[in-house]
Design an enzyme around this catalytic site. Structure first.
Site, PDB file in Angstrom:
ATOM      1  N   SER A   1       0.683  31.067 -32.079  1.00 11.06           N
ATOM      2  CA  SER A   1       0.604  29.957 -31.141  1.00 11.06           C
ATOM      3  C   SER A   1       1.547  28.833 -31.585  1.00 11.06           C
ATOM      4  CB  SER A   1      -0.856  29.489 -31.028  1.00 11.06           C
ATOM      5  OG  SER A   1      -1.030  28.581 -29.971  1.00 11.06           O
TER       6      SER A   1
ATOM      7  N   ASP B   1       2.321  35.384 -30.161  1.00  7.11           N
ATOM      8  CA  ASP B   1       2.092  34.575 -28.969  1.00  7.11           C
ATOM      9  C   ASP B   1       2.520  33.125 -29.208  1.00  7.11           C
ATOM     10  OD1 ASP B   1       1.498  35.261 -26.385  1.00  7.11           O
ATOM     11  OD2 ASP B   1      -0.629  34.771 -26.499  1.00  7.11           O
TER      12      ASP B   1
ATOM     13  N   HIS C   1      -4.858  35.262 -25.889  1.00  2.71           N
ATOM     14  CA  HIS C   1      -4.109  34.455 -26.846  1.00  2.71           C
ATOM     15  C   HIS C   1      -4.766  34.390 -28.228  1.00  2.71           C
ATOM     16  CE1 HIS C   1      -1.279  31.375 -28.039  1.00  2.71           C
ATOM     17  NE2 HIS C   1      -2.248  30.512 -28.315  1.00  2.71           N
TER      18      HIS C   1
END
Length: 310
Positions: A134, A161, A237
């Site tokens: 992230s 991600d 996610h």
């Protein structure tokens, strides 16, 4: 966490693992650490004797490094030392301090890491990877792009991600994406992992955690060869986190993001593909990575996209 013989990289590896939590300025049983780490650390390592490559792993936005315990132990079980700093507890949108903290941690490795490892576990600082999830993925790319210089050289870069803001034109500082294809001059191999559900909203009140325009697809589009890209179907996610993430932030990972049926398959995939990629670019053994690419090694998830730049 052990297995007599791993069938492939998605299974637990042959090494038993040890997980150690280290606070800044902490003490050993003998004395205060001569060179304490700049940030609290979670370290996963093989328990057996050997010299092992390293992976520095950066957590996602407002998450704890402890949420990745099962993932980093999977990686360590295949013969790697994983260093996961807690970059911050609270943070605003600016990731500049994340970058500085990552650089400080990387620079500390050569001076202070050996004080935290048992004598029979030796780090090979010439074989060093950098990964992040992230916002940690954005930070990893920023460090690799030399937004700040490190004293050690990374040879493999992994974005899990990765996210560079709220939307195209709404990047958080410092922006990483340039929207110029193949513009990243990384001087290392790169891998980007994306999730199909990451760009979808869980409900209308909250934004998608990895929105189009600033997500995995955009990061890979700017990578130069060698690079690879995997997009996982039907997973979200945060599906590579531990099965049980405690506390308010742990519960929020279920409330704010669309999730797959369970976390274990996605976590096994991320752990395994990281191992395969690290073996390819740190240990010159690309057999597992090529087996996944060619469909000879069965992944625990369905892959919607497999792309390689070679």
């Amino acid at each position: 966490m052990t297995s007599a013989s791993a069938k492939n990289v998605f299974d637990v590896g042959k090494y038993e693992t040890v997980l150690r939590t280290v606070e800044t300025g902490c003490c050993t049983t003998q004395s205060k650490l001569p060179v304490p780490p700049p940030k609290p650390l979670l370290i996963a390592m093989p328990s057996e004797a050997g010299e092992f490559p390293l992976l520095v792993f950066l957590h996602g936005y407002l998450l704890y490094n402890s949420f990745y315990s099962q993932l980093i132990q999977h990686i360590a079980s295949h013969g790697f030392i994983v260093i996961a700093p807690q970059l911050y507890t609270l943070a605003g949108p600016d990731a500049t301090d994340d970058i500085k903290s990552t650089v400080a941690t990387a620079n500390w490795l050569s001076e202070g890491l050996h004080y935290l490892l048992p004598p029979h576990v030796q780090p090979n600082l010439r074989k060093l990877g950098l990964a992040g999830h992230s916002r940690g993925g954005k930070t990893a790319f920023a460090v690799a792009l030399e937004k700040a210089a490190t004293s050690l050289n990374f040879s493999a870069l992994i974005g899990i991600d990765p996210v560079d803001g709220m939307d195209k034109g709404k990047q958080t500082p410092p922006p990483v994406l340039t929207y110029v294809p193949r513009s990243f001059h990384l001087d290392m191999a790169a891998m980007v992992i994306g999730t199909e559900l990451g760009e979808m909203k869980k409900n209308p009140l909250f934004p998608a955690p990895a929105p189009k325009g600033v997500n995995h697809e955009d990061f890979f589009n700017e990578c130069q060869k060698p690079a690879c890209h995997f997009l996982v179907k039907d997973y979200g996610h945060v599906d590579m986190l531990d099965d049980d993430t405690k506390g308010i932030r742990g519960k929020a990972t279920y409330c704010l993001c669309k999730n797959g049926k369970s976390r274990k398959p996605m976590r096994r995939f991320v752990g395994g593909i990281v191992v395969a990629f690290m073996k390819a670019y740190l240990l010159a053994d690309s057999s597992d990575l090529m087996a996944v690419r060619d469909g000879h090694e069965t992944a625990p998830v369905e892959l919607k996209t497999i792309e390689f730049l070679v």
